[in-house]
Scaffold this motif. Sequence first.
Motif, PDB file in Angstrom:
ATOM      1  N   ILE A 246      10.785  -6.338  26.994  1.00 17.70           N
ATOM      2  CA  ILE A 246      10.576  -6.408  28.268  1.00 17.70           C
ATOM      3  C   ILE A 246      11.227  -7.788  28.673  1.00 17.70           C
ATOM      4  O   ILE A 246      10.469  -9.004  28.086  1.00 17.70           O
ATOM      5  N   GLY A 247      12.157  -8.162  29.520  1.00 18.00           N
ATOM      6  CA  GLY A 247      12.448  -9.351  29.714  1.00 18.00           C
ATOM      7  C   GLY A 247      12.107  -9.895  30.877  1.00 18.00           C
ATOM      8  O   GLY A 247      11.945  -9.217  32.140  1.00 18.00           O
ATOM      9  N   THR A 248      11.673 -11.203  30.717  1.00 18.85           N
ATOM     10  CA  THR A 248      10.818 -11.668  31.903  1.00 18.85           C
ATOM     11  C   THR A 248      11.450 -13.237  32.230  1.00 18.85           C
ATOM     12  O   THR A 248      11.476 -13.829  31.409  1.00 18.85           O
ATOM     13  N   GLY A 249      11.626 -13.628  33.365  1.00 25.27           N
ATOM     14  CA  GLY A 249      11.961 -14.919  33.829  1.00 25.27           C
ATOM     15  C   GLY A 249      13.302 -14.939  34.517  1.00 25.27           C
ATOM     16  O   GLY A 249      14.386 -14.657  34.017  1.00 25.27           O
ATOM     17  N   GLY A 250      13.131 -15.802  35.571  1.00 24.53           N
ATOM     18  CA  GLY A 250      14.560 -16.065  36.579  1.00 24.53           C
ATOM     19  C   GLY A 250      15.285 -14.966  37.185  1.00 24.53           C
ATOM     20  O   GLY A 250      16.285 -14.983  37.445  1.00 24.53           O
ATOM     21  N   VAL A 251      14.330 -14.047  37.457  1.00 22.61           N
ATOM     22  CA  VAL A 251      15.117 -12.835  38.203  1.00 22.61           C
ATOM     23  C   VAL A 251      14.916 -13.070  39.646  1.00 22.61           C
ATOM     24  O   VAL A 251      13.766 -12.806  40.131  1.00 22.61           O
ATOM     25  N   LEU A 252      15.839 -13.362  40.238  1.00 23.57           N
ATOM     26  CA  LEU A 252      16.194 -13.261  41.739  1.00 23.57           C
ATOM     27  C   LEU A 252      17.007 -12.462  42.196  1.00 23.57           C
ATOM     28  O   LEU A 252      16.785 -12.051  43.625  1.00 23.57           O
ATOM     29  N   THR A 253      18.100 -12.030  41.506  1.00 21.61           N
ATOM     30  CA  THR A 253      19.042 -10.973  42.081  1.00 21.61           C
ATOM     31  C   THR A 253      19.158  -9.842  41.111  1.00 21.61           C
ATOM     32  O   THR A 253      18.807  -9.633  39.869  1.00 21.61           O
ATOM     33  N   GLY A 254      19.916  -8.556  41.402  1.00 18.20           N
ATOM     34  CA  GLY A 254      20.386  -7.846  40.516  1.00 18.20           C
ATOM     35  C   GLY A 254      21.120  -8.176  39.465  1.00 18.20           C
ATOM     36  O   GLY A 254      21.026  -7.597  38.483  1.00 18.20           O
ATOM     37  N   GLN A 255      22.085  -9.293  39.670  1.00 23.73           N
ATOM     38  CA  GLN A 255      22.802  -9.746  38.502  1.00 23.73           C
ATOM     39  C   GLN A 255      21.783 -10.392  37.382  1.00 23.73           C
ATOM     40  O   GLN A 255      22.235  -9.963  36.384  1.00 23.73           O
ATOM     41  N   GLY A 264      19.708  -6.872  25.982  1.00 25.83           N
ATOM     42  CA  GLY A 264      18.861  -6.202  25.070  1.00 25.83           C
ATOM     43  C   GLY A 264      17.463  -5.791  25.714  1.00 25.83           C
ATOM     44  O   GLY A 264      16.790  -4.783  25.137  1.00 25.83           O
ATOM     45  N   ALA A 265      17.031  -6.090  26.875  1.00 26.88           N
ATOM     46  CA  ALA A 265      15.745  -5.687  27.532  1.00 26.88           C
ATOM     47  C   ALA A 265      16.092  -4.295  27.846  1.00 26.88           C
ATOM     48  O   ALA A 265      16.960  -3.875  28.196  1.00 26.88           O
ATOM     49  N   SER A 266      14.681  -3.657  27.748  1.00 27.75           N
ATOM     50  CA  SER A 266      14.689  -2.090  28.277  1.00 27.75           C
ATOM     51  C   SER A 266      14.004  -2.276  29.501  1.00 27.75           C
ATOM     52  O   SER A 266      14.088  -1.267  30.602  1.00 27.75           O
ATOM     53  N   LEU A 267      13.084  -3.054  29.936  1.00 25.80           N
ATOM     54  CA  LEU A 267      12.532  -3.317  31.264  1.00 25.80           C
ATOM     55  C   LEU A 267      12.609  -4.628  31.651  1.00 25.80           C
ATOM     56  O   LEU A 267      12.783  -5.720  30.653  1.00 25.80           O
TER      57      LEU A 267
END
Length: 311
Positions: A246-255, A264-267
């Motif tokens: 699970i990738g977490t961090g800095g998610v502001l946009t669809g990009q 490589g994140a699945s979620l």
Amino acid sequence: MNTTTSFKDYTLNSCLLNASGIHCLTVEDLNALSQSQAGAFVTKTATLHEREGNPTPRYFDTPLGSINSMGLPNLGVDVYLNYVIEYEKSHPEKPCFLSVVGMSYEETISILKKVQESDYQGMTEFNLSCPNLPGKPQIAYDFELTHQLLSDVFSFFTKPLGVKLPPYFDMAHFDAISTILNQFPLAYVNTINSIGNGLYIDVDSESVVIKPKSGFGGIGGAYVKPTALANVRALCTRLNPSIQIIGTGGVLTGQDVFEHLLCGASLVAVGTQLYKEGLGVFDRLNRELSIIMKKKGYTSIEQFRGKLKDM
């Protein structure tokens, strides 16, 4: 555009979920997440007993993200464990993960034994990485302790278990933690928690902006995306293929979501931006990801997940 994703035994309508700690403290919060456009969701990290957390103010929005020192406020593990047991009976299509951590080694073992002996069959996330407890180091920076603790946990714990990790900053540390994690039947890792012990200053008042720890707190938001992507990529290339990320961090946009998946994140979990924008962030991010996929000619996430190219 097909934005479904596979995570262990689940096929999810979206690759998005909340980061533990955001919009998940109360039963009402969790029910709202269950009705959102997230594909899964996770509880507040639960300790054995209810905690009020650190004194306020303990969260502050910054231009590029946030700083916080929450101190694990939560309702206690029994509340969240009872919630996920009841929830999974009627919602098999959208999992709710149970996040837990003890305030001591013994308390951690006690909590996980409680989960093991319960009727809950879903995902448990063991938080090895809370950076905002005064006097408490992050477990996952002590490799020997991490190995010992996981050895003890897996001597009795047979249900699906993931671990939440702090950010690592050295290639040797990526190697070391991966070597440890690969020895255990982990379901997944969640990377990263906030970057610990940052400092933000209000120039007008010449003061720090949060009260606990003299203003030191975990940094989230746009500041942390390069570090988060590096940790997802580094662990993806080192962990056993059976351990999803699970990738977490800095998610502001669809990009940003696309980049986490490419590494490589699945979620992909959303924290600071969920706090700032509310539950509508999931619908927006799903739409923006779909637009990017269509532009690139991808019809499924698996066509590009984990396929970041080297030069």
